[in-house]
Motif scaffolding. Structure first.
Motif, PDB file in Angstrom:
ATOM      1  N   HIS A 147      42.478  -4.317 -44.316  1.00  0.00           N
ATOM      2  CA  HIS A 147      42.040  -5.183 -42.909  1.00  0.00           C
ATOM      3  C   HIS A 147      41.281  -4.211 -41.995  1.00  0.00           C
ATOM      4  O   HIS A 147      40.559  -4.649 -41.433  1.00  0.00           O
ATOM      5  N   LYS A 148      41.542  -2.913 -42.300  1.00  0.00           N
ATOM      6  CA  LYS A 148      40.919  -1.965 -41.361  1.00  0.00           C
ATOM      7  C   LYS A 148      39.241  -2.175 -41.720  1.00  0.00           C
ATOM      8  O   LYS A 148      38.592  -1.789 -40.676  1.00  0.00           O
ATOM      9  N   ASP A 149      38.709  -2.645 -42.638  1.00  0.00           N
ATOM     10  CA  ASP A 149      37.288  -2.733 -42.872  1.00  0.00           C
ATOM     11  C   ASP A 149      36.657  -3.883 -42.146  1.00  0.00           C
ATOM     12  O   ASP A 149      35.484  -4.029 -42.143  1.00  0.00           O
ATOM     13  N   GLY A 150      37.662  -4.885 -41.840  1.00  0.00           N
ATOM     14  CA  GLY A 150      37.242  -6.182 -41.293  1.00  0.00           C
ATOM     15  C   GLY A 150      36.835  -7.085 -42.534  1.00  0.00           C
ATOM     16  O   GLY A 150      37.288  -6.583 -43.923  1.00  0.00           O
ATOM     17  N   PRO A 151      36.695  -8.143 -42.308  1.00  0.00           N
ATOM     18  CA  PRO A 151      36.604  -9.453 -43.550  1.00  0.00           C
ATOM     19  C   PRO A 151      35.152  -8.853 -44.167  1.00  0.00           C
ATOM     20  O   PRO A 151      34.249  -9.594 -44.102  1.00  0.00           O
ATOM     21  N   GLY A 152      34.974  -7.810 -45.086  1.00  0.00           N
ATOM     22  CA  GLY A 152      33.852  -7.664 -45.723  1.00  0.00           C
ATOM     23  C   GLY A 152      33.553  -8.908 -47.018  1.00  0.00           C
ATOM     24  O   GLY A 152      32.389  -9.054 -46.909  1.00  0.00           O
ATOM     25  N   TRP A 153      34.609  -9.176 -47.570  1.00  0.00           N
ATOM     26  CA  TRP A 153      34.303 -10.281 -48.494  1.00  0.00           C
ATOM     27  C   TRP A 153      34.903 -11.575 -48.133  1.00  0.00           C
ATOM     28  O   TRP A 153      35.878 -11.780 -47.678  1.00  0.00           O
ATOM     29  N   SER A 154      33.793 -12.674 -48.303  1.00  0.00           N
ATOM     30  CA  SER A 154      34.407 -14.014 -47.903  1.00  0.00           C
ATOM     31  C   SER A 154      34.503 -14.718 -48.962  1.00  0.00           C
ATOM     32  O   SER A 154      33.654 -14.772 -49.772  1.00  0.00           O
ATOM     33  N   ARG A 155      35.578 -15.730 -49.283  1.00  0.00           N
ATOM     34  CA  ARG A 155      35.661 -16.803 -50.282  1.00  0.00           C
ATOM     35  C   ARG A 155      34.788 -17.850 -50.011  1.00  0.00           C
ATOM     36  O   ARG A 155      35.137 -18.495 -48.758  1.00  0.00           O
ATOM     37  N   VAL A 156      33.458 -18.478 -50.639  1.00  0.00           N
ATOM     38  CA  VAL A 156      32.902 -19.321 -50.106  1.00  0.00           C
ATOM     39  C   VAL A 156      32.503 -20.267 -51.298  1.00  0.00           C
ATOM     40  O   VAL A 156      32.750 -20.174 -52.307  1.00  0.00           O
ATOM     41  N   LYS A 157      32.286 -21.426 -50.801  1.00  0.00           N
ATOM     42  CA  LYS A 157      31.694 -22.627 -51.892  1.00  0.00           C
ATOM     43  C   LYS A 157      30.564 -23.322 -51.392  1.00  0.00           C
ATOM     44  O   LYS A 157      30.403 -23.368 -50.262  1.00  0.00           O
ATOM     45  N   VAL A 158      29.558 -23.631 -52.217  1.00  0.00           N
ATOM     46  CA  VAL A 158      28.540 -24.219 -52.048  1.00  0.00           C
ATOM     47  C   VAL A 158      28.467 -25.617 -52.942  1.00  0.00           C
ATOM     48  O   VAL A 158      28.752 -25.607 -53.878  1.00  0.00           O
ATOM     49  N   LYS A 159      28.330 -26.727 -51.931  1.00  0.00           N
ATOM     50  CA  LYS A 159      28.058 -28.038 -52.675  1.00  0.00           C
ATOM     51  C   LYS A 159      26.965 -27.989 -53.381  1.00  0.00           C
ATOM     52  O   LYS A 159      25.947 -27.368 -53.379  1.00  0.00           O
ATOM     53  N   ARG A 160      26.884 -28.891 -54.475  1.00  0.00           N
ATOM     54  CA  ARG A 160      25.486 -28.850 -55.323  1.00  0.00           C
ATOM     55  C   ARG A 160      24.437 -29.114 -54.613  1.00  0.00           C
ATOM     56  O   ARG A 160      24.273 -30.200 -53.861  1.00  0.00           O
ATOM     57  N   ASN A 161      23.382 -28.372 -54.647  1.00  0.00           N
ATOM     58  CA  ASN A 161      22.103 -28.417 -53.999  1.00  0.00           C
ATOM     59  C   ASN A 161      21.166 -27.899 -54.722  1.00  0.00           C
ATOM     60  O   ASN A 161      21.335 -27.100 -55.804  1.00  0.00           O
ATOM     61  N   VAL A 162      19.666 -28.216 -54.207  1.00  0.00           N
ATOM     62  CA  VAL A 162      18.616 -27.634 -54.955  1.00  0.00           C
ATOM     63  C   VAL A 162      18.073 -26.589 -54.437  1.00  0.00           C
ATOM     64  O   VAL A 162      16.788 -26.211 -54.644  1.00  0.00           O
ATOM     65  N   TYR A 163      18.677 -25.840 -53.373  1.00  0.00           N
ATOM     66  CA  TYR A 163      17.987 -24.560 -52.650  1.00  0.00           C
ATOM     67  C   TYR A 163      18.682 -23.430 -53.109  1.00  0.00           C
ATOM     68  O   TYR A 163      18.196 -22.049 -53.171  1.00  0.00           O
ATOM     69  N   ARG A 164      20.011 -23.665 -53.191  1.00  0.00           N
ATOM     70  CA  ARG A 164      20.987 -22.480 -53.335  1.00  0.00           C
ATOM     71  C   ARG A 164      21.959 -22.614 -54.140  1.00  0.00           C
ATOM     72  O   ARG A 164      22.772 -23.438 -54.238  1.00  0.00           O
ATOM     73  N   ALA A 165      22.233 -21.311 -54.932  1.00  0.00           N
ATOM     74  CA  ALA A 165      23.014 -21.346 -56.393  1.00  0.00           C
ATOM     75  C   ALA A 165      24.368 -21.532 -56.132  1.00  0.00           C
ATOM     76  O   ALA A 165      24.691 -20.808 -54.944  1.00  0.00           O
ATOM     77  N   GLY A 166      25.286 -22.007 -56.800  1.00  0.00           N
ATOM     78  CA  GLY A 166      26.721 -22.107 -56.600  1.00  0.00           C
ATOM     79  C   GLY A 166      27.246 -21.106 -57.356  1.00  0.00           C
ATOM     80  O   GLY A 166      26.681 -20.196 -57.637  1.00  0.00           O
ATOM     81  N   ASP A 167      28.595 -21.196 -57.341  1.00  0.00           N
ATOM     82  CA  ASP A 167      29.190 -20.134 -58.389  1.00  0.00           C
ATOM     83  C   ASP A 167      28.915 -19.985 -59.681  1.00  0.00           C
ATOM     84  O   ASP A 167      28.317 -20.838 -60.227  1.00  0.00           O
ATOM     85  N   HIS A 168      29.506 -18.899 -60.292  1.00  0.00           N
ATOM     86  CA  HIS A 168      29.147 -18.972 -61.910  1.00  0.00           C
ATOM     87  C   HIS A 168      30.199 -19.679 -62.658  1.00  0.00           C
ATOM     88  O   HIS A 168      29.856 -20.394 -63.787  1.00  0.00           O
ATOM     89  N   THR A 169      31.550 -19.920 -62.012  1.00  0.00           N
ATOM     90  CA  THR A 169      32.690 -20.601 -63.055  1.00  0.00           C
ATOM     91  C   THR A 169      32.156 -21.954 -63.334  1.00  0.00           C
ATOM     92  O   THR A 169      32.433 -22.307 -64.453  1.00  0.00           O
ATOM     93  N   THR A 170      31.815 -22.735 -62.390  1.00  0.00           N
ATOM     94  CA  THR A 170      31.430 -24.101 -62.683  1.00  0.00           C
ATOM     95  C   THR A 170      30.221 -24.849 -62.081  1.00  0.00           C
ATOM     96  O   THR A 170      29.775 -25.768 -62.538  1.00  0.00           O
ATOM     97  N   GLY A 171      29.620 -23.732 -61.109  1.00  0.00           N
ATOM     98  CA  GLY A 171      28.602 -24.178 -60.385  1.00  0.00           C
ATOM     99  C   GLY A 171      28.772 -24.897 -59.065  1.00  0.00           C
ATOM    100  O   GLY A 171      27.917 -25.186 -58.332  1.00  0.00           O
TER     101      GLY A 171
END
Length: 675
Positions: A344-368
């Motif tokens: 935590h002393k680094d601050g929140p360097g990595w965030s867990r995010v999710k992208v809804k299915r869209n045609v501009y920005r890729a989603g995750d690798h596991t399911t898309g």
């Protein structure tokens, strides 16, 4: 005693056969080349005197609820010096309820005499058959012979040296000192022992090595066990005798496939006039050989004898440590960070995010459409941030293979924005083992790293950004850890029922090849704004797709599996599909049962779905043999390249449920991005 041994040979265990006067219930498949039984020579063989690709031999139905060892004595002979496509012999395990046979072993090296292969079969509650397949390939002068197949309870590294094949143990030849077979009432050395350990008789056999012919300082004799073919851990024990006048060193090593030696036992006493028992804890999570090595310093060194090597799955030293499970060191980030954590002393360097299915920005690798980790998100893009993601503690002295997927976004210079370090327990940096070079933007790319450290350690993913203009976005997903080096893992037989299209089209064929067919490709498709930028398996490998610019609106392409074995109970089919492009048509999956004309629709998608590879799941049943068909229909424009990759057939119900089996058109919230 000799009569007893002969009687024992007559009572072969189920699945064993010496091919003397019959094939012991083994049957050959009449759809392929015939096997010929040579009773006088005690073998069964196949050669190229008939036209055909392969010969198949299947055992009677077998069952074993304990660990057993299959020993195969075989020979591949050829007169051609080097064939580009040599004949090979494959051994498969066909388990009840599985649509696919599991390849356990394969050989293609021709030899002048018989060879022995030893394969461990883990205990299972399912009935099974052993399938032997002789593939003649392009070699016009090849023949394949099988002299004996023997299935015995126990482990392949066990041996009492009473049989002439010595359980597949081999001596590494040395001009001066070698391991020999002793006993059997042959007076073949002055250092012979009066009795072996197994039978406690002069007729019994053992292995020995003798210093009589030592010419140089530090002469070494090695006796090498068959390679383990299934993960095993427990207690290795053996009996030995040692007589020495000057220093002898008797050592036992483990050697992995990359040639790395690890000492596990060494003699401490100078003399043991009678058979002494040695026990040592033994851990082989990946393929290993056990090497019994004797080093002499002079011709008056004496001798070492060895007998009755055995193995028990319980450790000798009452150690009850919970074995390390590599799955605990992986994560797909769908639920949480698993066993990873941030400082935590680094601050929140990595965030867990999710992208809804869209045609501009890729989603995750596991399911898309699931979760992944993003460093330098809109919360942390101040200059000079650092994100460290710590993995769980890994035990020392084990070979590991780390695999993960990363994707880079943005227009900035990217080299060095993601690196992998090994930290020691106390968070001291030990070394940097990987860092990113520039790779295609927005493509999930696989990285794999082999490492082995003497002390317990942690894997740490570091994303570092010196100033805002230096950084793009770095995404991370599907971290996995396996035991053994990555190169060794690549040599293992492929997972049955899995097709990544990296080498070929696996079990699939085209209904007809031509303009309206599926093509195997790597990299982006030729038309812009449609098709994937890279494959799903590694980001730089192969996938199958339809090239819409070669087809007309409504034209269909079929990819059809070969006939798969039916079984009672549910089956699960997983695959990844890519439907990006404003003119995208239809992708459907059908089940066709043997004997039926109709094709049962299982799954369908219509229209543009996402710029990402999305996961499809289908649960189906078929008690008869069946085929799976992937049908793609070209849409209204050339922006209609549809692709599939990473198909996996598994026995049993799907562990997750897909929300929609049939969908059409666009989801309403196609382009919203969630953080």
């Amino acid at each position: 005693l000799a009569a007893l041994r002969l009687a024992g040979a007559a009572l072969l265990s189920p699945g064993s056969c010496a091919f003397e006067d019959s094939a012991c219930g083994y049957e050959w498949d009449y759809a392929h080349l015939p096997w010929a039984l040579h009773g006088e020579g005690h073998y069964i063989s196949v050669d190229t005197s008939y036209e055909g690709e392969k010969a198949v031999l299947s055992s009677p139905e077998l069952y074993s609820d304990e660990w057993s060892c299959v020993r195969l004595i075989y020979q591949i002979a050829t007169t051609s010096e080097t064939s580009p496509d040599p004949a090979r012999l494959n051994l498969y395990l066909r388990q009840e309820g599985e649509s696919f046979d599991r390849l356990l072993w394969s050989a293609k090296e021709p030899s002048d005499s018989w060879l022995i292969a030893s394969l461990d079969l883990t205990n299972s509650t399912k009935k099974y058959k052993i399938i032997l397949e002789g593939e003649m390939r392009q070699d016009k002068s090849a023949s394949i012979a099988i002299f004996e197949i023997k299935i015995t309870p126990g482990y392949c590294i066990e041996c009492d040296f009473e049989e002439n094949h010595l359980c597949g143990f081999v001596n590494r030849w040395n001009p001066n000192v070698n391991w020999f077979v002793g006993g059997g009432n042959i007076r073949n050395s002055q250092s012979i022992l009066p009795k072996d350990h197994t039978l406690n008789s002069e007729l019994g056999h053992y292995m020995y090595v003798d210093s009589v012919y030592v010419k140089h300082f530090q002469e070494v004799a090695q006796l090498i066990s068959p390679k383990t073919t299934a993960p095993m851990s427990g207690c290795l024990s053996f009996y030995y005798q040692l007589k020495q006048e000057s220093s002898i060193v008797f050592t036992v090593y483990l050697r992995d496939t990359s040639g790395f030696y690890e000492e596990i036992w060494k003699t401490d006493s100078a003399l043991s006039a009678d058979w002494a028992l040695a026990e040592v804890d033994f851990n082989a999570p990946y393929p290993m050989e056990v090497i019994f090595e004797v080093a002499f310093n002079s011709a008056k060194g004496g001798y070492v004898a060895l007998d009755d090597i055995s193995f028990s799955p319980v450790y000798c030293s009452n150690q009850t440590g919970i074995p390390f499970n590599p799955a605990d060191a992986g994560c797909n980030f769908e639920e949480d960070l698993c066993n990873f954590y941030q400082d935590h002393k680094d601050g929140p360097g990595w965030s867990r995010v999710k992208v809804k299915r869209n045609v501009y920005r890729a989603g995750d690798h596991t399911t898309g459409f699931g979760y992944y980790l993003l460093a330098n998100t809109k919360f942390t893009s101040q200059p000079g941030y650092i994100g460290r993601l710590y993995g769980p503690t890994l035990p020392g002295n084990l070979q590991f293979c780390l695999r993960f997927y990363y994707a880079l976004y943005g227009f900035f210079k990217m080299s060095g924005t993601l690196a992998v370090y090994i930290f020691e327990e106390n968070h001291v940096v030990q070394e940097k083992i990987w860092s990113v070079l520039d790779s295609p933007k927005g493509v999930w790319t696989q990285a794999e790293i082999s490492f082995k450290k003497p002390m317990p350690c942690k894997v740490v993913f570091v994303s570092w950004c010196k100033s805002f203009w230096d950084c793009g976005l770095v995404a991370l997903d599907d971290v996995s850890l396996s035991l053994g080096s990555c190169q060794a893992a690549d040599l293992l037989p492929p997972n049955p029922g899995e097709c990544t299209f990296e080498k070929d089209e696996c079990v699939f064929t085209q209904k007809k090849r031509g303009r309206g067919s599926w093509h195997r490709r790597r990299g982006p498709t030729p038309t812009s704004y449609t098709g994937p930028k890279g494959d799903h398996t590694t980001g730089v490998g192969y996938y199958m797709y339809i090239e819409a610019s070669n087809m007309v609106y409504g034209q269909r392409a079929y990819l059809v599996s070969r006939s798969l074995k039916g079984s009672s109970g549910k089956q699960c089919l997983t695959f990844f599909y890519h439907m990006y492009g404003a003119g995208t048509g239809l992708l459907s999956v059908y089940l066709k049962k043997e004997g039926d004309d109709e094709e049962i629709p299982l799954w369908r998608r219509t229209g543009e779905q996402s710029i990402s590879w999305l996961r499809g799941l289908i649960e189906y049943e078929s008690d008869r043999n069946y085929q799976i068909i992937f049908e793609a229909i070209r849409g209204v424009s050339i922006r209609s390249d549809t692709a599939i990759d990473d198909i996996l057939f598994q026995a049993g119900p799907c562990l997750e449920v897909e929300e929609i089996q049939f969908s059409s058109g666009y989801p309403d919230s196609l382009n919203e991005i969630e953080y």
